[in-house]
Design a protein around this motif. Structure first.
Motif, mmCIF file in Angstrom:
data_model
loop_
_atom_site.group_PDB
_atom_site.id
_atom_site.type_symbol
_atom_site.label_atom_id
_atom_site.label_comp_id
_atom_site.label_asym_id
_atom_site.label_seq_id
_atom_site.Cartn_x
_atom_site.Cartn_y
_atom_site.Cartn_z
ATOM 1 N N MET A 11 -20.603 3.974 2.376
ATOM 2 C CA MET A 11 -21.597 2.903 1.399
ATOM 3 C C MET A 11 -22.683 3.965 0.605
ATOM 4 O O MET A 11 -22.833 4.841 1.245
ATOM 5 C CB MET A 11 -22.459 2.349 2.700
ATOM 6 N N GLY A 34 -22.169 6.447 5.894
ATOM 7 C CA GLY A 34 -21.039 5.982 6.532
ATOM 8 C C GLY A 34 -20.388 6.961 7.600
ATOM 9 O O GLY A 34 -20.198 8.098 7.069
ATOM 10 N N ALA A 35 -20.287 6.469 8.630
ATOM 11 C CA ALA A 35 -20.148 7.289 9.621
ATOM 12 C C ALA A 35 -19.067 8.531 9.640
ATOM 13 O O ALA A 35 -19.118 9.727 9.829
ATOM 14 C CB ALA A 35 -20.060 6.472 11.028
ATOM 15 N N ASN A 38 -19.521 11.000 7.043
ATOM 16 C CA ASN A 38 -20.391 11.919 7.328
ATOM 17 C C ASN A 38 -19.579 13.105 8.067
ATOM 18 O O ASN A 38 -19.937 14.101 8.046
ATOM 19 C CB ASN A 38 -21.624 11.230 8.212
ATOM 20 N N TYR A 90 -26.120 -0.168 2.016
ATOM 21 C CA TYR A 90 -27.261 -0.458 3.377
ATOM 22 C C TYR A 90 -28.428 0.144 2.903
ATOM 23 O O TYR A 90 -28.535 1.040 2.233
ATOM 24 C CB TYR A 90 -26.468 -0.093 4.636
ATOM 25 N N TYR A 104 -27.085 -3.973 6.696
ATOM 26 C CA TYR A 104 -25.815 -4.015 5.841
ATOM 27 C C TYR A 104 -25.639 -4.958 5.006
ATOM 28 O O TYR A 104 -26.077 -6.135 5.005
ATOM 29 C CB TYR A 104 -24.719 -3.851 7.026
ATOM 30 N N ARG A 106 -22.247 -5.265 3.760
ATOM 31 C CA ARG A 106 -20.688 -4.613 3.672
ATOM 32 C C ARG A 106 -19.787 -5.742 4.233
ATOM 33 O O ARG A 106 -18.549 -5.482 4.718
ATOM 34 C CB ARG A 106 -20.806 -3.674 4.728
ATOM 35 N N VAL A 135 -17.300 2.226 14.139
ATOM 36 C CA VAL A 135 -17.859 1.700 12.881
ATOM 37 C C VAL A 135 -16.417 0.912 12.074
ATOM 38 O O VAL A 135 -16.331 0.066 11.836
ATOM 39 C CB VAL A 135 -18.417 2.601 11.817
ATOM 40 N N ARG A 168 -21.958 -0.629 16.878
ATOM 41 C CA ARG A 168 -22.976 -1.025 15.885
ATOM 42 C C ARG A 168 -22.928 -2.444 16.100
ATOM 43 O O ARG A 168 -22.007 -3.314 15.644
ATOM 44 C CB ARG A 168 -22.670 -0.904 14.362
ATOM 45 N N GLY A 251 -27.114 9.667 11.602
ATOM 46 C CA GLY A 251 -26.032 10.702 11.169
ATOM 47 C C GLY A 251 -26.270 11.948 12.262
ATOM 48 O O GLY A 251 -25.267 12.772 11.942
ATOM 49 N N ASP A 254 -22.826 12.005 13.883
ATOM 50 C CA ASP A 254 -21.688 12.411 13.271
ATOM 51 C C ASP A 254 -21.620 13.868 13.092
ATOM 52 O O ASP A 254 -20.633 14.560 13.217
ATOM 53 C CB ASP A 254 -21.742 11.691 11.837
ATOM 54 N N ASP A 290 -28.390 10.789 5.961
ATOM 55 C CA ASP A 290 -27.452 10.756 6.900
ATOM 56 C C ASP A 290 -26.430 11.882 6.964
ATOM 57 O O ASP A 290 -26.027 12.072 7.969
ATOM 58 C CB ASP A 290 -26.506 9.436 6.389
HETATM 59 O O1 KDG Z 1 -23.601 7.339 11.941
HETATM 60 C C1 KDG Z 1 -24.557 7.296 10.912
HETATM 61 C C2 KDG Z 1 -23.827 5.906 10.084
HETATM 62 O O2 KDG Z 1 -24.016 4.971 10.829
HETATM 63 C C3 KDG Z 1 -24.408 5.928 8.696
HETATM 64 O O3 KDG Z 1 -24.210 6.892 7.885
HETATM 65 C C4 KDG Z 1 -23.972 4.730 8.148
HETATM 66 O O4 KDG Z 1 -24.417 3.070 9.717
HETATM 67 C C5 KDG Z 1 -23.717 3.453 9.151
HETATM 68 C C6 KDG Z 1 -22.279 3.058 9.292
HETATM 69 O O5 KDG Z 1 -22.266 2.038 9.704
HETATM 70 O O6 KDG Z 1 -21.365 3.816 8.906
#
Ligand code: KDG
Ligand code: ADP
Length: 312
Positions: A11, A34-35, A38, A90, A104, A106, A135, A168, A251, A254, A290
Protein backbone atom coordinates in the motif's frame (compact mmCIF):
# COMPACT_ATOMS: atom_id res chain seq x y z
CA UNK A 1 22.66 -16.28 -0.83
CA UNK A 2 19.51 -17.68 0.69
CA UNK A 3 16.26 -16.81 -1.00
CA UNK A 4 12.76 -16.36 0.40
CA UNK A 5 9.37 -15.96 -1.22
CA UNK A 6 6.38 -14.16 0.19
CA UNK A 7 2.98 -13.01 -1.09
CA UNK A 8 0.88 -10.02 -0.17
CA UNK A 9 -0.62 -6.62 -0.81
CA UNK A 10 1.39 -3.42 -0.65
CA UNK A 11 0.00 0.00 0.00
CA UNK A 12 0.88 3.61 -0.23
CA UNK A 13 1.06 4.69 3.42
CA UNK A 14 0.22 8.17 4.61
CA UNK A 15 2.23 8.87 7.76
CA UNK A 16 0.78 11.64 9.91
CA UNK A 17 2.80 14.81 10.36
CA UNK A 18 1.92 14.78 14.07
CA UNK A 19 0.70 12.37 16.72
CA UNK A 20 -2.89 12.10 17.94
CA UNK A 21 -6.34 11.45 16.48
CA UNK A 22 -6.35 11.48 12.71
CA UNK A 23 -9.13 14.04 12.43
CA UNK A 24 -6.73 16.63 13.80
CA UNK A 25 -3.85 15.74 11.50
CA UNK A 26 -3.68 18.24 8.62
CA UNK A 27 -0.92 16.69 6.53
CA UNK A 28 0.78 13.43 5.76
CA UNK A 29 4.01 12.07 4.33
CA UNK A 30 3.68 9.54 1.59
CA UNK A 31 5.54 6.26 2.02
CA UNK A 32 5.12 2.59 1.14
CA UNK A 33 4.04 -0.28 3.39
CA UNK A 34 2.39 -3.67 3.62
CA UNK A 35 3.43 -6.40 6.00
CA UNK A 36 4.80 -8.86 3.43
CA UNK A 37 6.61 -6.22 1.41
CA UNK A 38 8.19 -4.93 4.63
CA UNK A 39 9.36 -8.46 5.33
CA UNK A 40 10.81 -8.78 1.83
CA UNK A 41 12.69 -5.49 2.23
CA UNK A 42 13.95 -6.63 5.62
CA UNK A 43 15.50 -9.86 4.37
CA UNK A 44 16.90 -8.16 1.25
CA UNK A 45 18.71 -5.56 3.36
CA UNK A 46 20.17 -8.46 5.33
CA UNK A 47 21.80 -9.77 2.16
CA UNK A 48 19.24 -12.40 1.25
CA UNK A 49 17.13 -12.49 -1.87
CA UNK A 50 13.38 -12.02 -1.78
CA UNK A 51 10.71 -12.82 -4.31
CA UNK A 52 7.59 -10.78 -3.61
CA UNK A 53 4.44 -12.18 -5.23
CA UNK A 54 1.70 -9.59 -5.57
CA UNK A 55 -0.72 -7.68 -7.73
CA UNK A 56 -0.91 -3.88 -7.65
CA UNK A 57 -2.97 -1.35 -9.55
CA UNK A 58 -1.75 -0.18 -12.93
CA UNK A 59 -1.86 3.39 -11.67
CA UNK A 60 0.47 6.05 -10.29
CA UNK A 61 0.64 4.52 -6.80
CA UNK A 62 1.20 1.08 -8.30
CA UNK A 63 4.14 2.45 -10.28
CA UNK A 64 5.51 4.03 -7.13
CA UNK A 65 5.33 0.73 -5.23
CA UNK A 66 6.82 -1.24 -8.10
CA UNK A 67 9.77 1.13 -8.43
CA UNK A 68 10.22 1.19 -4.68
CA UNK A 69 10.33 -2.62 -4.42
CA UNK A 70 12.74 -2.80 -7.36
CA UNK A 71 14.88 -0.13 -5.80
CA UNK A 72 15.18 -2.28 -2.69
CA UNK A 73 16.47 -5.09 -4.89
CA UNK A 74 13.43 -7.32 -4.52
CA UNK A 75 12.58 -9.82 -7.27
CA UNK A 76 9.39 -8.32 -8.73
CA UNK A 77 8.99 -10.78 -11.58
CA UNK A 78 5.84 -12.12 -9.89
CA UNK A 79 4.24 -8.72 -9.36
CA UNK A 80 1.21 -8.43 -11.63
CA UNK A 81 -0.61 -5.22 -12.46
CA UNK A 82 -4.29 -4.66 -12.97
CA UNK A 83 -6.05 -1.71 -14.62
CA UNK A 84 -9.31 -2.64 -12.87
CA UNK A 85 -8.59 -2.09 -9.18
CA UNK A 86 -6.73 0.86 -7.67
CA UNK A 87 -3.61 0.29 -5.60
CA UNK A 88 -4.41 0.05 -1.89
CA UNK A 89 -3.67 2.92 0.46
CA UNK A 90 -3.81 3.48 4.18
CA UNK A 91 -3.57 6.33 6.64
CA UNK A 92 -1.73 5.87 9.88
CA UNK A 93 -2.50 7.39 13.25
CA UNK A 94 0.36 7.49 15.76
CA UNK A 95 -0.08 7.87 19.51
CA UNK A 96 2.37 9.65 21.79
CA UNK A 97 3.91 6.30 22.84
CA UNK A 98 4.60 5.30 19.22
CA UNK A 99 1.70 2.82 18.90
CA UNK A 100 -0.01 2.99 15.51
CA UNK A 101 -3.54 2.54 14.19
CA UNK A 102 -4.36 1.90 10.53
CA UNK A 103 -7.23 3.24 8.42
CA UNK A 104 -7.39 1.15 5.27
CA UNK A 105 -8.67 1.91 1.79
CA UNK A 106 -8.05 -1.52 0.29
CA UNK A 107 -11.37 -3.15 -0.38
CA UNK A 108 -11.34 -4.32 -3.12
CA UNK A 109 -7.63 -5.00 -3.22
CA UNK A 110 -5.79 -5.58 -6.50
CA UNK A 111 -5.03 -9.03 -5.09
CA UNK A 112 -8.54 -9.99 -6.23
CA UNK A 113 -6.95 -10.40 -9.66
CA UNK A 114 -4.19 -12.69 -8.42
CA UNK A 115 -6.03 -15.98 -8.68
CA UNK A 116 -4.68 -19.46 -8.09
CA UNK A 117 -4.28 -20.19 -11.80
CA UNK A 118 -1.87 -17.25 -12.13
CA UNK A 119 0.60 -18.88 -9.75
CA UNK A 120 3.08 -20.92 -11.72
CA UNK A 121 4.21 -24.26 -10.26
CA UNK A 122 7.82 -23.15 -10.67
CA UNK A 123 7.43 -20.11 -8.44
CA UNK A 124 9.20 -21.75 -5.49
CA UNK A 125 11.85 -23.58 -7.52
CA UNK A 126 14.82 -21.63 -6.24
CA UNK A 127 13.47 -20.69 -2.82
CA UNK A 128 14.77 -21.63 0.68
CA UNK A 129 11.77 -20.48 2.73
CA UNK A 130 8.16 -19.43 2.18
CA UNK A 131 6.80 -16.68 4.42
CA UNK A 132 3.04 -16.25 4.79
CA UNK A 133 1.37 -13.52 6.80
CA UNK A 134 -2.20 -13.24 8.00
CA UNK A 135 -2.68 -9.86 6.36
CA UNK A 136 -2.55 -11.59 3.00
CA UNK A 137 -5.08 -14.19 4.13
CA UNK A 138 -7.46 -11.47 5.33
CA UNK A 139 -7.44 -9.25 2.28
CA UNK A 140 -9.46 -11.36 -0.23
CA UNK A 141 -11.37 -14.56 0.29
CA UNK A 142 -9.63 -16.52 -2.44
CA UNK A 143 -6.22 -15.75 -0.96
CA UNK A 144 -6.51 -18.74 1.35
CA UNK A 145 -6.69 -21.02 -1.73
CA UNK A 146 -3.65 -19.34 -3.25
CA UNK A 147 -1.75 -19.58 0.04
CA UNK A 148 -2.65 -23.24 0.45
CA UNK A 149 -1.37 -23.89 -3.06
CA UNK A 150 1.94 -22.21 -2.23
CA UNK A 151 2.12 -24.10 1.06
CA UNK A 152 1.53 -27.41 -0.73
CA UNK A 153 4.23 -26.54 -3.27
CA UNK A 154 6.64 -25.65 -0.47
CA UNK A 155 5.91 -28.88 1.35
CA UNK A 156 6.42 -30.93 -1.79
CA UNK A 157 9.85 -29.34 -2.12
CA UNK A 158 10.72 -29.57 1.58
CA UNK A 159 10.92 -25.79 1.90
CA UNK A 160 10.38 -24.53 5.45
CA UNK A 161 7.43 -22.20 6.04
CA UNK A 162 7.21 -19.27 8.44
CA UNK A 163 3.89 -17.75 9.39
CA UNK A 164 3.03 -14.50 11.13
CA UNK A 165 -0.70 -14.27 11.96
CA UNK A 166 -0.49 -10.45 11.74
CA UNK A 167 -4.07 -10.34 12.96
CA UNK A 168 -5.89 -7.26 11.59
CA UNK A 169 -9.36 -7.12 13.06
CA UNK A 170 -10.26 -4.24 10.76
CA UNK A 171 -10.06 -6.68 7.87
CA UNK A 172 -11.98 -9.65 9.27
CA UNK A 173 -13.40 -11.16 12.45
CA UNK A 174 -11.44 -13.15 14.98
CA UNK A 175 -13.64 -16.19 14.21
CA UNK A 176 -12.85 -16.01 10.49
CA UNK A 177 -9.17 -15.54 11.19
CA UNK A 178 -9.08 -18.51 13.57
CA UNK A 179 -10.85 -20.78 11.08
CA UNK A 180 -8.45 -19.88 8.26
CA UNK A 181 -5.30 -20.03 10.39
CA UNK A 182 -6.29 -23.54 11.54
CA UNK A 183 -5.67 -24.65 7.96
CA UNK A 184 -2.21 -23.12 7.98
CA UNK A 185 -0.77 -24.12 11.38
CA UNK A 186 -0.22 -27.82 10.63
CA UNK A 187 2.10 -26.97 7.73
CA UNK A 188 4.38 -24.39 9.29
CA UNK A 189 7.83 -24.63 10.85
CA UNK A 190 8.00 -21.20 12.48
CA UNK A 191 5.10 -19.35 14.07
CA UNK A 192 6.07 -15.70 14.66
CA UNK A 193 3.35 -14.11 16.75
CA UNK A 194 2.72 -11.17 19.06
CA UNK A 195 1.94 -12.04 22.68
CA UNK A 196 -1.51 -10.41 22.74
CA UNK A 197 -2.21 -11.90 19.33
CA UNK A 198 -1.38 -15.40 20.62
CA UNK A 199 -3.81 -14.90 23.47
CA UNK A 200 -6.56 -13.68 21.14
CA UNK A 201 -6.06 -16.52 18.70
CA UNK A 202 -5.66 -19.38 21.14
CA UNK A 203 -7.88 -18.23 24.01
CA UNK A 204 -6.01 -19.46 27.05
CA UNK A 205 -4.27 -22.44 25.44
CA UNK A 206 -0.63 -22.81 26.39
CA UNK A 207 2.20 -22.48 23.91
CA UNK A 208 3.14 -26.09 24.59
CA UNK A 209 -0.36 -27.29 23.79
CA UNK A 210 -0.46 -25.30 20.53
CA UNK A 211 3.02 -26.48 19.59
CA UNK A 212 2.12 -30.13 20.16
CA UNK A 213 -1.25 -30.04 18.43
CA UNK A 214 0.12 -28.60 15.20
CA UNK A 215 3.71 -29.90 15.40
CA UNK A 216 5.23 -26.46 15.00
CA UNK A 217 9.04 -26.55 15.38
CA UNK A 218 9.37 -23.11 16.92
CA UNK A 219 6.86 -20.66 18.33
CA UNK A 220 8.35 -17.21 18.58
CA UNK A 221 6.42 -14.80 20.77
CA UNK A 222 7.11 -11.10 20.22
CA UNK A 223 6.54 -8.92 23.25
CA UNK A 224 7.19 -5.36 22.12
CA UNK A 225 9.42 -3.50 24.56
CA UNK A 226 9.74 -6.70 26.59
CA UNK A 227 11.62 -8.46 23.79
CA UNK A 228 10.72 -11.98 22.71
CA UNK A 229 10.62 -15.66 23.69
CA UNK A 230 11.22 -18.71 21.50
CA UNK A 231 9.67 -22.06 22.38
CA UNK A 232 10.92 -25.30 20.88
CA UNK A 233 9.44 -28.71 21.70
CA UNK A 234 11.79 -29.07 24.66
CA UNK A 235 13.10 -25.66 25.63
CA UNK A 236 12.43 -21.97 25.72
CA UNK A 237 14.69 -18.95 25.34
CA UNK A 238 13.89 -15.48 26.48
CA UNK A 239 15.61 -12.26 25.48
CA UNK A 240 15.08 -8.66 26.49
CA UNK A 241 14.45 -5.93 23.94
CA UNK A 242 16.99 -3.24 23.19
CA UNK A 243 16.25 0.02 24.88
CA UNK A 244 15.07 2.71 22.47
CA UNK A 245 12.59 5.57 22.37
CA UNK A 246 9.66 4.19 20.36
CA UNK A 247 8.48 6.62 17.67
CA UNK A 248 6.37 4.37 15.42
CA UNK A 249 6.15 0.67 16.22
CA UNK A 250 4.24 -0.29 13.04
CA UNK A 251 6.45 -2.67 11.08
CA UNK A 252 8.60 -3.70 14.07
CA UNK A 253 7.08 -7.17 13.91
CA UNK A 254 7.95 -7.55 10.22
CA UNK A 255 11.52 -6.44 10.93
CA UNK A 256 11.76 -8.97 13.73
CA UNK A 257 10.46 -11.72 11.41
CA UNK A 258 12.94 -10.80 8.68
CA UNK A 259 15.94 -10.91 11.00
CA UNK A 260 14.73 -14.10 12.67
CA UNK A 261 14.28 -15.85 9.31
CA UNK A 262 17.64 -14.54 8.12
CA UNK A 263 19.45 -15.97 11.11
CA UNK A 264 17.42 -19.19 11.06
CA UNK A 265 18.33 -19.87 7.43
CA UNK A 266 21.96 -19.04 8.10
CA UNK A 267 22.15 -21.57 10.92
CA UNK A 268 22.52 -19.26 13.94
CA UNK A 269 21.50 -20.63 17.33
CA UNK A 270 18.28 -19.41 18.91
CA UNK A 271 19.78 -16.89 21.38
CA UNK A 272 21.66 -15.28 18.51
CA UNK A 273 18.55 -15.20 16.32
CA UNK A 274 16.68 -13.46 19.12
CA UNK A 275 19.40 -10.88 19.50
CA UNK A 276 19.35 -10.01 15.80
CA UNK A 277 15.56 -10.05 15.60
CA UNK A 278 15.09 -7.83 18.68
CA UNK A 279 17.68 -5.49 17.21
CA UNK A 280 15.87 -5.20 13.88
CA UNK A 281 12.50 -4.69 15.60
CA UNK A 282 13.91 -1.93 17.79
CA UNK A 283 15.49 -0.15 14.84
CA UNK A 284 12.15 0.01 13.01
CA UNK A 285 10.26 1.12 16.15
CA UNK A 286 12.74 3.94 16.70
CA UNK A 287 11.88 5.86 13.53
CA UNK A 288 8.76 6.92 11.67
CA UNK A 289 7.59 4.68 8.84
CA UNK A 290 6.82 0.98 8.39
CA UNK A 291 10.09 -0.07 6.75
CA UNK A 292 12.43 2.92 6.70
CA UNK A 293 14.23 1.65 9.78
CA UNK A 294 14.87 -1.86 8.44
CA UNK A 295 18.61 -2.30 8.94
CA UNK A 296 21.30 -3.40 6.56
CA UNK A 297 23.38 -6.22 8.02
CA UNK A 298 26.23 -3.98 9.10
CA UNK A 299 23.89 -1.46 10.74
CA UNK A 300 22.23 -4.27 12.64
CA UNK A 301 25.58 -5.65 13.78
CA UNK A 302 26.62 -2.20 14.92
CA UNK A 303 23.37 -1.58 16.76
CA UNK A 304 23.52 -4.84 18.71
CA UNK A 305 27.14 -4.17 19.58
CA UNK A 306 28.97 -6.72 17.42
CA UNK A 307 30.75 -4.13 15.32
CA UNK A 308 32.11 -0.81 16.29
CA UNK A 309 30.54 2.25 14.72
CA UNK A 310 33.11 4.86 13.83
CA UNK A 311 31.55 8.15 12.82
CA UNK A 312 33.48 11.40 12.67
O1 KDG B 1 3.13 -4.89 9.81
C1 KDG B 1 3.09 -3.58 9.25
C2 KDG B 1 1.98 -3.54 8.29
O2 KDG B 1 0.83 -3.85 8.99
C3 KDG B 1 1.83 -2.22 7.63
O3 KDG B 1 2.97 -1.92 6.86
C4 KDG B 1 0.69 -2.18 6.71
O4 KDG B 1 -1.12 -2.52 8.11
C5 KDG B 1 -0.51 -2.90 7.14
C6 KDG B 1 -0.95 -4.10 6.43
O5 KDG B 1 -2.10 -4.43 6.61
O6 KDG B 1 -0.22 -4.71 5.65
P1 ADP C 1 4.16 -7.01 16.35
O1 ADP C 1 4.30 -5.78 15.48
O2 ADP C 1 4.25 -8.27 15.56
O3 ADP C 1 3.04 -6.96 17.33
P2 ADP C 1 5.94 -6.19 18.49
O4 ADP C 1 5.26 -4.91 18.68
O5 ADP C 1 5.99 -7.14 19.62
O6 ADP C 1 5.46 -7.01 17.21
O7 ADP C 1 7.42 -5.82 18.04
C1 ADP C 1 8.26 -6.78 17.45
C2 ADP C 1 9.62 -6.69 18.05
O8 ADP C 1 10.17 -5.39 17.82
C3 ADP C 1 9.66 -6.90 19.56
O9 ADP C 1 9.69 -8.27 19.89
C4 ADP C 1 10.94 -6.16 19.90
O10 ADP C 1 12.05 -6.95 19.59
C5 ADP C 1 10.91 -4.98 18.94
N1 ADP C 1 10.23 -3.82 19.56
C6 ADP C 1 8.97 -3.42 19.36
N2 ADP C 1 8.67 -2.34 20.13
C7 ADP C 1 9.80 -2.05 20.83
C8 ADP C 1 10.17 -1.06 21.79
N3 ADP C 1 9.28 -0.14 22.22
N4 ADP C 1 11.42 -1.09 22.30
C9 ADP C 1 12.32 -2.01 21.88
N5 ADP C 1 12.04 -2.97 20.98
C10 ADP C 1 10.80 -3.01 20.45
Amino acid sequence: NKRIATIGDAMVVFNPSKTGPLRFVPSFERAVGGAELNFAIGVTRLDMEAKWISCIGDDEFGKLIYNFARGEGIDVSYVLRTPHIPTSIYFKEIREDGAGKSFYYRNPSPLLELTEDRIDESVLDDVDLLHISGVYLAVCEHNIQVALKLIALAQAKNIPISFDPNLRLKLWTIEDARAVYEKVYPSINLLLTGQDEFELLFEGRTVKDVQESYKIDEIIVKKGEQGATVYTATEHYDREAFSIRAIDTVGAGDAFDAAYVYSYLNGYDIPERLRLANGAGALVAAIKGDNEGLPFLQELRQFIGDEKLIER
